[in-house]
Design a protein around this motif. Structure first.
Motif, PDB file in Angstrom:
ATOM      1  N   ASP A  19      -3.360 -12.720   2.135  1.00  0.00           N
ATOM      2  CA  ASP A  19      -2.793 -11.366   2.052  1.00  0.00           C
ATOM      3  C   ASP A  19      -3.788 -10.396   1.439  1.00  0.00           C
ATOM      4  N   GLN A  22      -6.401  -9.352   3.932  1.00  0.00           N
ATOM      5  CA  GLN A  22      -5.871  -8.399   4.905  1.00  0.00           C
ATOM      6  C   GLN A  22      -6.007  -6.954   4.423  1.00  0.00           C
ATOM      7  N   CYS A 219      -1.096  -2.649  -1.158  1.00  0.00           N
ATOM      8  CA  CYS A 219      -0.502  -3.981  -1.011  1.00  0.00           C
ATOM      9  C   CYS A 219       1.015  -3.897  -0.875  1.00  0.00           C
ATOM     10  N   ALA A 222       2.078  -2.739   2.521  1.00  0.00           N
ATOM     11  CA  ALA A 222       1.799  -3.717   3.567  1.00  0.00           C
ATOM     12  C   ALA A 222       2.735  -4.925   3.493  1.00  0.00           C
ATOM     13  N   GLN A 246      -5.244  -0.915   8.132  1.00  0.00           N
ATOM     14  CA  GLN A 246      -5.164  -2.197   7.437  1.00  0.00           C
ATOM     15  C   GLN A 246      -3.719  -2.511   7.041  1.00  0.00           C
ATOM     16  N   ALA A 250      -1.581  -5.618   8.530  1.00  0.00           N
ATOM     17  CA  ALA A 250      -1.016  -6.641   7.640  1.00  0.00           C
ATOM     18  C   ALA A 250       0.487  -6.781   7.851  1.00  0.00           C
ATOM     19  N   GLN A 253       1.143  -8.827  10.990  1.00  0.00           N
ATOM     20  CA  GLN A 253       0.874 -10.246  10.787  1.00  0.00           C
ATOM     21  C   GLN A 253       1.930 -10.901   9.905  1.00  0.00           C
ATOM     22  N   GLN A 254       2.479 -10.126   8.954  1.00  0.00           N
ATOM     23  CA  GLN A 254       3.557 -10.656   8.114  1.00  0.00           C
ATOM     24  C   GLN A 254       4.811 -10.908   8.948  1.00  0.00           C
TER      25      GLN A 254
END
Length: 265
Positions: A19, A22, A219, A222, A246, A250, A253-254
């Motif tokens: 993570d 990412q 973070c 995301a 970004q 992320a 993809q999560q």
């Protein structure tokens, strides 16, 4: 070559790093990998100017140092003969004596975010005007040990009220005393756990508070605050176009790990 300087043949890449990677662009990620390669080979270390890359390096170095210490301890034990193969009682005893794998940074990072930003922001508290970075690290360490996000269940009133009415030093001292009283000793004493946790927080706080806040906001958007749209991110957050890409990448993809895996094959 001494056992301590002997380079282990491998080290583990923990999934918790994924993570964090990412959140970096390709240049930052490449800088991290090159630095880590130099670090494990005990070669000359490159200079890292980027703060986000430098922070991830500190996370990974902590785990590498732990795994290397474990490797060298096993080598030393092997020279002494160790336990006979198949001796399950000896293996069980050894497992209880070894310290747990250090996954502290992930936890302490969010404790710091709780202390510095969310609670302070909720209380409209300019925390950097009242607390030194060392005091913030101390508070975060106590929060981590107590597994709390604020101190409303511990003290009467808020952290802001306590510090303004009394002092930051007194708040840190009383919080630490409370954490020590509640601590249940296991493999470590309270003093050892507090020192280790605070040291991790101190490393993280080498970044400026604004840099930490910016990084954790990224973070959070995301990995947690997925209900905030791309339009809202652009309107309310100070991110570059590359950072927004970004964040969205992320998120995808999560939400679609199988799709991500298929794309990588």
């Amino acid at each position: 070559m001494s056992e301590e300087s002997k380079i282990p043949p491998y080290f583990y890449f923990n999934t918790k790093y994924c993570d964090w990677f990412q959140m970096l662009n390709n240049e930052q990620a490449g800088a991290v990998i090159k630095y880590i390669c130099s670090y494990v080979k005990q070669a000359e270390l490159p200079t890292i100017e980027d703060q986000a890359a430098a922070m991830l390096i500190e996370f990974i170095k902590t785990d590498i140092d732990h795994s290397f210490r474990k490797y060298h301890a096993q080598c030393e034990n092997g020279k002494k003969g160790g336990a006979p193969k198949g001796n399950k009682n000896a293996a069980k005893k050894k497992a209880t004596e070894e310290p747990p794998i250090n996954e502290l940074f992930g936890d302490i990072a969010y404790r710091i975010a709780d202390v510095i930003f969310w609670n302070a922001q909720k209380e409209d508290f300019a925390i950097s005007e009242y607390l030194s970075k060392s005091q913030i690290a101390s508070i975060a360490a106590c929060y981590h040990i107590l597994d709390v996000d604020d101190i409303s269940d511990i003290f009467d009133g808020t952290m802001k009220e306590f510090i303004i009415n009394k002092s930051a030093r007194q708040f840190c001292n009383e919080l630490k005393q409370y954490a020590a009283a509640e601590f249940e000793e296991g493999d470590e004493t309270f003093t050892e756990t507090f020192a280790r946790t605070k040291q991790a927080a101190d490393k993280l706080l080498k970044m400026s508070l604004d840099e930490i806040k910016h990084f954790y906001s990224k973070c959070d958007l995301a990995l947690e605050a997925t209900d905030i749209s791309e339009t809202q991110i652009k309107e309310h957050y100070d991110f570059t176009e590359e950072e927004i890409k970004q964040i969205l990448s992320a998120r995808r993809q999560q939400n679609n790990p199988k799709t991500t895996q298929n794309n990588q094959i």
